[in-house]
Design an enzyme around this catalytic site. Sequence first.
Site, PDB file in Angstrom:
ATOM      1  CB  CYS A   1      -1.010   0.095   1.112  1.00 60.13           C
ATOM      2  SG  CYS A   1      -1.955  -1.323   0.993  1.00 60.13           S
TER       3      CYS A   1
HETATM    4  N1  NAD Z   1      -3.176  -5.356   2.443  1.00 59.20           N
HETATM    5  C1  NAD Z   1      -3.141  -4.688   2.838  1.00 59.20           C
HETATM    6  O1  NAD Z   1      -2.685  -4.523   3.825  1.00 59.20           O
HETATM    7  C2  NAD Z   1      -4.464  -3.642   2.046  1.00 59.20           C
HETATM    8  C3  NAD Z   1      -5.411  -2.051   3.288  1.00 59.20           C
HETATM    9  C4  NAD Z   1      -5.538  -1.658   2.628  1.00 59.20           C
HETATM   10  C5  NAD Z   1      -6.346  -2.016   0.908  1.00 59.20           C
HETATM   11  N2  NAD Z   1      -5.218  -2.954   0.245  1.00 59.20           N
HETATM   12  C6  NAD Z   1      -5.783  -2.767  -1.078  1.00 59.20           C
HETATM   13  O2  NAD Z   1      -6.874  -3.808  -1.050  1.00 59.20           O
HETATM   14  C7  NAD Z   1      -6.609  -4.542  -2.740  1.00 59.20           C
HETATM   15  C8  NAD Z   1      -5.688  -5.869  -2.938  1.00 59.20           C
HETATM   16  O3  NAD Z   1      -5.294  -6.249  -1.942  1.00 59.20           O
HETATM   17  P1  NAD Z   1      -4.506  -7.243  -0.503  1.00 59.20           P
HETATM   18  O4  NAD Z   1      -3.036  -7.402  -0.321  1.00 59.20           O
HETATM   19  O5  NAD Z   1      -5.844  -8.455  -0.476  1.00 59.20           O
HETATM   20  O6  NAD Z   1      -3.949  -8.110  -2.045  1.00 59.20           O
HETATM   21  P2  NAD Z   1      -3.654  -9.630  -2.518  1.00 59.20           P
HETATM   22  O7  NAD Z   1      -2.571 -10.037  -3.411  1.00 59.20           O
HETATM   23  O8  NAD Z   1      -3.114 -10.376  -0.924  1.00 59.20           O
HETATM   24  O9  NAD Z   1      -4.984 -10.310  -2.529  1.00 59.20           O
HETATM   25  C9  NAD Z   1      -5.507 -10.553  -3.912  1.00 59.20           C
HETATM   26  C10 NAD Z   1      -6.079 -11.821  -4.265  1.00 59.20           C
HETATM   27  O10 NAD Z   1      -6.757 -11.620  -5.488  1.00 59.20           O
HETATM   28  C11 NAD Z   1      -6.828 -13.033  -6.626  1.00 59.20           C
HETATM   29  N3  NAD Z   1      -6.537 -11.946  -7.901  1.00 59.20           N
HETATM   30  C12 NAD Z   1      -5.607 -11.562  -8.363  1.00 59.20           C
HETATM   31  N4  NAD Z   1      -6.490 -11.466  -9.335  1.00 59.20           N
HETATM   32  C13 NAD Z   1      -8.003 -11.279  -9.434  1.00 59.20           C
HETATM   33  C14 NAD Z   1      -8.717 -11.600 -10.139  1.00 59.20           C
HETATM   34  N5  NAD Z   1      -9.288 -11.566 -11.756  1.00 59.20           N
HETATM   35  N6  NAD Z   1      -9.872 -12.203  -9.687  1.00 59.20           N
HETATM   36  C15 NAD Z   1     -10.983 -13.022  -8.076  1.00 59.20           C
HETATM   37  N7  NAD Z   1      -9.265 -12.874  -7.374  1.00 59.20           N
HETATM   38  C16 NAD Z   1      -8.562 -12.650  -8.317  1.00 59.20           C
HETATM   39  C17 NAD Z   1      -5.252 -12.858  -6.371  1.00 59.20           C
HETATM   40  O11 NAD Z   1      -5.279 -14.245  -6.386  1.00 59.20           O
HETATM   41  C18 NAD Z   1      -4.747 -12.912  -4.742  1.00 59.20           C
HETATM   42  O12 NAD Z   1      -5.309 -14.023  -3.871  1.00 59.20           O
HETATM   43  C19 NAD Z   1      -5.553  -3.828  -3.597  1.00 59.20           C
HETATM   44  O13 NAD Z   1      -5.798  -2.569  -3.775  1.00 59.20           O
HETATM   45  C20 NAD Z   1      -4.880  -3.531  -1.936  1.00 59.20           C
HETATM   46  O14 NAD Z   1      -3.809  -1.997  -2.767  1.00 59.20           O
HETATM   47  C21 NAD Z   1      -4.334  -3.275   0.467  1.00 59.20           C
END
Ligand code: NAD
Length: 419
Positions: free
Chosen positions: A261
Amino acid sequence: MTVDLVVMGLGHVGLPLARAAVSAGLATAGYDVSGTVVSGLAEGRSHVGGVCDSEVAAMLDAGFRATADPAVLDGAQTVVICVPTGLTPEGLPDLSAVQDASRVVAARLRTGMLVVLESTSYPGTTEDVVRPLLEHGSGLRAGEDFHLAYSPQRIDPGNEIWDVRNTPKVVSGCTALCAKYATAFYGRFVDHLVLARGTREAEMAKLLENTYRYVNIALVDEVALFCHQAGIDVWDVLHCAASKPFGFAPFSPGPGVGGHCIPVDPRYLAARAESQGFPFRMLAAAHEVLTHMPRHVVDRALSLLTENRGRPEGARALLLGVTYKADVADVRESPARPVAAGLLATGVDVFYHDPYAADFSVDDRSLPRATDLREALGEADVAILLQHHACYARETLGRARCAVLDTRGKAAGSRVTLL
Ligand SMILES: NC(=O)c1ccc[n+]([C@@H]2O[C@H](COP(=O)([O-])OP(=O)(O)OC[C@H]3O[C@@H](n4cnc5c(N)ncnc54)[C@H](O)[C@@H]3O)[C@@H](O)[C@H]2O)c1
């Protein structure tokens, strides 16, 4: 079987969201394109720090299932998209996962469904990227036939106090009715909702939150650089300034920022601003300071080695904590990588200790891992504390026979040098 909710993307954001919804009694399913994620969850294994295996097992007992089959969307009342929003190799926003997920939803969209985007992105993503894909793919209209909303996630990995339920959540909709549906949905498992004027305001609010951290970390990093040059104890400066009960939010210097992030989200804001002819000067300055910090750590470590051994080449440097955050098992964008790369390039042997990272590689080169901390401190010429995991007790570091470079201001002792 139809469900109340399908969470798309079962990662660091999606899985805790699904857990919160299941706990509140919503019939919940998860959709993920990764076969490893789906099969692991089906077997009761969590791949996300902060969600343990027993919680996944409890979710499965309550009816949760994870699948890579988009048919799970059929008949779902609500779909929440939590897919990654990273950067392209050129450092630009990569919305391909959001676009792919939107196309999958569009093919299964039906009248009355609520679709929410939670992925972090620049203002306009919900209206200008997701909405057209949903409408063109389904022939339905947002705000008339289905409801479209944006609600950013505020999950804080490793935080045991603030979770999905008790962290206030910003909610917005493409229309007032969309926002009403989104509010009713989140109100089932989030205690406090904050209604944004529109999706752009909610998208921008999320970017502001992370940019605020980015810029303030860069500020204290630069203060640390100046204090080092001027012979001022930056940690004492911070201790004194943080005693002000109003108008000062404390941030700590360190080896640089990491995770998915803080280093990424400001890039979304900068790229969006640039595309609109707006030069975001604060972001450019913060970026410059933050990308320099790993180099500063390398230079400080090399000076210590030169002081103690005459030359750094052939010395052994131990990295303590290679994850991007203390007590969190996530090495994405970790500043430990540029630190290790800088030391290796100078001919220093680098090994690491980190209870949260079973392996750690730099430029496809796997670094040797030490599992016994005391033994590792005995073998090193310099130990560099990068993340202050709970296992790095002050006394242990203070008693180390090697030089200790502490980038977190946590250790004390005759051989300890603070950043
Ligand atoms: N990790 C954090 O602390 C955090 C906090 C706030 C916001 N975010 C935001 O949330 C979003 C997700 O982040 P995350 O950390 O959970 O990512 P992550 O990589 O941990 O998980 C994402 C998941 O989505 C799956 N994926 C990818 N493409 C896909 C698709 N087309 N259809 C279905 N599944 C799919 C992946 O296989 C993975 O399991 C991002 O935009 C991130 O910036 C993350």
